[in-house]
Design a protein around this motif. Structure first.
Motif, PDB file in Angstrom:
ATOM      1  N   GLY A 160       0.780  -1.227   0.000  1.00 27.24           N
ATOM      2  CA  GLY A 160       0.000   0.000   0.000  1.00 27.24           C
ATOM      3  C   GLY A 160       0.813   1.280   0.000  1.00 27.24           C
ATOM      4  N   GLU A 161       2.131   1.172   0.043  1.00 27.63           N
ATOM      5  CA  GLU A 161       3.001   2.352   0.058  1.00 27.63           C
ATOM      6  C   GLU A 161       3.609   2.565  -1.320  1.00 27.63           C
ATOM      7  OE1 GLU A 161       3.669   4.457   2.676  1.00 27.63           O
ATOM      8  OE2 GLU A 161       2.097   3.349   3.735  1.00 27.63           O
ATOM      9  N   LEU A 162       3.612   3.805  -1.747  1.00 29.07           N
ATOM     10  CA  LEU A 162       4.206   4.153  -3.034  1.00 29.07           C
ATOM     11  C   LEU A 162       5.728   4.109  -2.932  1.00 29.07           C
ATOM     12  CD1 LEU A 162       3.785   5.170  -5.956  1.00 29.07           C
ATOM     13  CD2 LEU A 162       3.982   7.488  -5.025  1.00 29.07           C
ATOM     14  N   GLN A 163       6.344   3.387  -3.859  1.00 26.01           N
ATOM     15  CA  GLN A 163       7.800   3.368  -3.964  1.00 26.01           C
ATOM     16  C   GLN A 163       8.183   3.984  -5.305  1.00 26.01           C
ATOM     17  OE1 GLN A 163       9.018  -0.703  -3.530  1.00 26.01           O
ATOM     18  NE2 GLN A 163       8.866  -0.612  -1.292  1.00 26.01           N
ATOM     19  N   VAL A 164       9.124   4.895  -5.255  1.00 29.43           N
ATOM     20  CA  VAL A 164       9.612   5.553  -6.464  1.00 29.43           C
ATOM     21  C   VAL A 164      11.061   5.124  -6.656  1.00 29.43           C
ATOM     22  CG1 VAL A 164      10.036   7.762  -7.602  1.00 29.43           C
ATOM     23  CG2 VAL A 164       8.065   7.507  -6.067  1.00 29.43           C
ATOM     24  N   GLN A 165      11.340   4.523  -7.792  1.00 27.83           N
ATOM     25  CA  GLN A 165      12.680   4.003  -8.064  1.00 27.83           C
ATOM     26  C   GLN A 165      13.250   4.714  -9.279  1.00 27.83           C
ATOM     27  OE1 GLN A 165      12.679  -0.199  -8.861  1.00 27.83           O
ATOM     28  NE2 GLN A 165      14.719  -0.170  -9.747  1.00 27.83           N
ATOM     29  N   ASP A 166      14.449   5.248  -9.148  1.00 27.53           N
ATOM     30  CA  ASP A 166      15.136   5.835 -10.291  1.00 27.53           C
ATOM     31  C   ASP A 166      15.753   4.731 -11.127  1.00 27.53           C
ATOM     32  OD1 ASP A 166      14.541   8.411  -9.516  1.00 27.53           O
ATOM     33  OD2 ASP A 166      16.366   8.631  -8.330  1.00 27.53           O
ATOM     34  N   GLY A 167      15.817   4.978 -12.409  1.00 26.57           N
ATOM     35  CA  GLY A 167      16.448   4.012 -13.304  1.00 26.57           C
ATOM     36  C   GLY A 167      15.483   2.931 -13.742  1.00 26.57           C
ATOM     37  N   PRO A 168      15.974   2.006 -14.541  1.00 25.70           N
ATOM     38  CA  PRO A 168      15.093   0.990 -15.117  1.00 25.70           C
ATOM     39  C   PRO A 168      14.580   0.011 -14.067  1.00 25.70           C
ATOM     40  CG  PRO A 168      17.366   0.497 -15.631  1.00 25.70           C
ATOM     41  CD  PRO A 168      17.358   1.841 -14.945  1.00 25.70           C
ATOM     42  N   PHE A 169      13.365  -0.461 -14.286  1.00 25.67           N
ATOM     43  CA  PHE A 169      12.770  -1.461 -13.401  1.00 25.67           C
ATOM     44  C   PHE A 169      13.288  -2.849 -13.743  1.00 25.67           C
ATOM     45  CE2 PHE A 169       9.348  -4.552 -12.610  1.00 25.67           C
ATOM     46  CZ  PHE A 169       9.293  -4.455 -11.244  1.00 25.67           C
TER      47      PHE A 169
END
Length: 125
Positions: free
Chosen positions: A62-71
């Motif tokens: 339920g928490e938003l995770q923001v990741q830089d770069g390719p998934f």
């Protein structure tokens, strides 16, 4: 029918590829796009920035995770898209076969649906 060509190929720096190769690829892609346009098949096309410049969103518990770069942890990254409006999958395959990026990697053909301003999704049939 609309189809999107998803162009996957290994990413490399300009120094690794070389200016001459880049210029030739740009000419080939411009010619391909002009051919698609003159045939009335081209809806739109985009060359994407390198995957390192991407941002990926996910929900984890339920928490938003923001990741830089390719998934995706792959050697090939999505490098661009072309949206076609053609009669059928065979026509999309014929156009994809002519795409210059096929020389460097894979092209995925995926049918799409159109979202209109009145909020209706029209399936690709």
């Amino acid at each position: 029918m609309r189809y999107t060509l998803l162009m996957h190929y290994p990413e490399a720096t300009e120094e690794q590829i070389g200016a001459e190769v880049i210029e030739e690829a740009q000419r080939a892609f411009a010619s391909y796009a002009a051919t698609l346009q003159s045939a009335g098949a081209l809806v739109g096309a985009e060359v994407l920035q390198p995957s390192a410049s991407s941002t990926t969103l996910r929900l984890a518990d339920g928490e938003l995770q923001v990741q830089d770069g390719p998934f995706a942890d792959t050697k090939e990254q999505l490098g661009g898209t072309i949206v076609l409006d053609v009669p059928d999958l065979d026509a999309a395959i014929d156009w994809a076969r002519q795409a210059p990026p096929l020389q460097w990697g894979a092209i995925e053909i995926r049918p799409g649906s159109v979202y209109t301003v009145d909020g209706v999704w029209t399936p690709n049939t």
